[in-house]
Scaffold this active site. Structure first.
Site, mmCIF file in Angstrom:
data_model
loop_
_atom_site.group_PDB
_atom_site.id
_atom_site.type_symbol
_atom_site.label_atom_id
_atom_site.label_comp_id
_atom_site.label_asym_id
_atom_site.label_seq_id
_atom_site.Cartn_x
_atom_site.Cartn_y
_atom_site.Cartn_z
ATOM 1 N N GLU A 49 0.548 -1.143 0.047
ATOM 2 C CA GLU A 49 -0.655 0.080 -0.046
ATOM 3 C C GLU A 49 0.991 1.485 0.483
ATOM 4 O O GLU A 49 1.610 1.996 1.172
ATOM 5 C CB GLU A 49 -1.324 -0.097 1.012
ATOM 6 C CG GLU A 49 -1.868 1.028 1.155
ATOM 7 C CD GLU A 49 -2.387 1.136 2.306
ATOM 8 O OE1 GLU A 49 -3.083 0.397 3.513
ATOM 9 O OE2 GLU A 49 -3.764 2.119 2.509
ATOM 10 N N LYS A 80 -2.913 -2.263 -3.599
ATOM 11 C CA LYS A 80 -3.606 -0.722 -2.540
ATOM 12 C C LYS A 80 -3.313 0.828 -3.320
ATOM 13 O O LYS A 80 -2.315 0.598 -1.667
ATOM 14 C CB LYS A 80 -3.464 -1.417 -0.995
ATOM 15 C CG LYS A 80 -4.781 -0.330 -0.766
ATOM 16 C CD LYS A 80 -5.392 -0.844 1.108
ATOM 17 C CE LYS A 80 -6.144 -0.146 1.551
ATOM 18 N NZ LYS A 80 -6.636 -0.661 2.966
HETATM 19 P P1 13P Z 1 -9.177 4.267 3.966
HETATM 20 O O1 13P Z 1 -9.920 3.543 2.940
HETATM 21 O O2 13P Z 1 -10.048 5.550 4.759
HETATM 22 O O3 13P Z 1 -8.252 5.483 3.121
HETATM 23 O O4 13P Z 1 -8.262 3.056 4.807
HETATM 24 C C1 13P Z 1 -8.308 1.995 3.562
HETATM 25 C C2 13P Z 1 -6.376 2.024 5.214
HETATM 26 O O5 13P Z 1 -6.673 0.238 4.629
HETATM 27 C C3 13P Z 1 -5.430 2.623 5.128
HETATM 28 O O6 13P Z 1 -4.348 2.190 5.148
#
Ligand code: 13P
Length: 340
Positions: free
Chosen positions: A177, A219
């Protein structure tokens, strides 16, 4: 590395019409969300709230994986069954957030690097033993005219890649991510430039560490105007530029791309995802959601810390999951919000 196992886990997480429920807020972040609604931030309240989420009837129709925080992975739901068991019964793959947070990046004022590599191998082994089948690590990039610095790009790419390799060695699918933050006044062009560069360095680092791309889920954040930008781009432009960026950075070996919502409104996040899936019906990866706030905000407000609202909140969770499940296939329409 058991590649077949990693591949089948990743595919289950991003199966057609399904996405990932991010419910891995650390206790301080959960407190921040509860505080706004005046909900006491105790373990009992977190347990009840999260029990509400995972026991939502039919959740598994639209949710392929759920990311838990350490406390929840070790905890039981209100009925006494573990969270892991309840998710497995729903057909939802349980996962775990494993980074220890974004910390100040030394010598780079205003920038962060994600920590948590020390001792990560044994921690992952324990999580796998407790039933987690995937993990998550989030890196954040602050955008200004001059940031991110090269130090921020490279330190975070390195951390994500080392984490991903450790996960695969333990049989866990890493959710990788890199989040380019929406906070700021940057325009879409600047968002594209930063997002593309961050992703390029992440994939270079993954290759350097020998990570098999068939066993990860990316992500990313969307290519989107900063929240304080004077002229924010519309859905079509966000979708087009996000896909153009991903085509330039993400190899087709990656099974799935599951976006974070990053502060977008619920309907914005759904519309952007839907528009991407509509623009292109031959995407090389599953393009879906891994939303936290955009899946939970409305349900948390409905629940509001009162057990009497438990069932009503589940109806709200299921509606957002369904809307996003439709968007993951390009079948969402705003009218459905009212119908639901
Ligand atoms: P949000 O969709 O609220 O941005 O959170 C996703 C997430 O897992 C952040 O690490």
């Amino acid at each position: 590395m058991d590649l077949e196992k990693l591949k089948s886990t990743a595919q289950a997480m991003v199966a057609p019409g399904k996405g990932i429920l991010a419910m891995d807020e650390s206790s301080p972040t959960c407190q921040k969300r509860f505080d706004v609604l005046g909900i006491p931030s105790t373990q009992e309240m977190r347990r009840e709230y999260r029990t509400m989420l995972v026991t939502t009837p039919g959740l598994g129709q639209f949710i392929g994986g759920a990311i838990l925080f350490d406390e929840t992975l070790r905890d039981n739901t209100l009925s006494g069954k573990s969270f892991v068991e309840v998710l497995e019964d729903q057909g939802v793959v349980p996962g775990i957030k494993v980074d220890t947070g974004a910390k100040e990046l030394a010598l780079r004022f205003g920038e962060k690097v994600t920590e948590g590599l020390d001792g990560l191998g044994p921690r992952l082994a324990e999580y796998a033993e407790k039933g987690a089948r995937f993990a998550k690590w989030r890196a954040v990039y602050t955008v200004t005219d001059t940031l991110p610095s090269q130090a921020c790009y490279s330190a975070n790419a390195h951390g994500l890649a080392r984490y991903a390799a450790l996960c695969q060695a333990q049989g866990l699918v890493p959710i990788v991510e890199p989040e380019v933050l929406m906070e700021g006044s940057h325009d879409l062009t600047r968002s594209f430039e930063v997002t593309q560069h961050a992703q390029q360095l992440v994939f270079e680092a993954l290759a350097n560490q020998g990570v098999n791309l068939e066993g990860i889920v990316l992500k990313p954040s969307m290519v989107i105007s900063g929240s304080d930008a004077s002229d924010r781009a519309g859905a079509e432009e966000v979708a087009r530029e996000t896909l153009r960026c991903l085509y330039s950075t993400v190899p087709p070996a990656v099974p799935g791309i599951a976006f974070l919502s990053g502060g977008q409104s619920d309907e914005e996040a759904t519309t952007h995802l839907n528009t991407m899936n509509n623009l292109d019906n031959s995407l090389p990866w599953a393009v879906t959601f891994s939303y936290g706030r955009a899946l939970q905000a409305a349900a948390m407000k409905t629940w509001a810390g009162d057990h009497a609202n438990f069932d009503a909140a589940q109806t709200v969770v299921l509606r957002r999951a369904r809307m996003n499940g439709l968007a993951a296939q390009g079948h969402y329409k705003p009218e459905l919000e009212k119908a639901a």
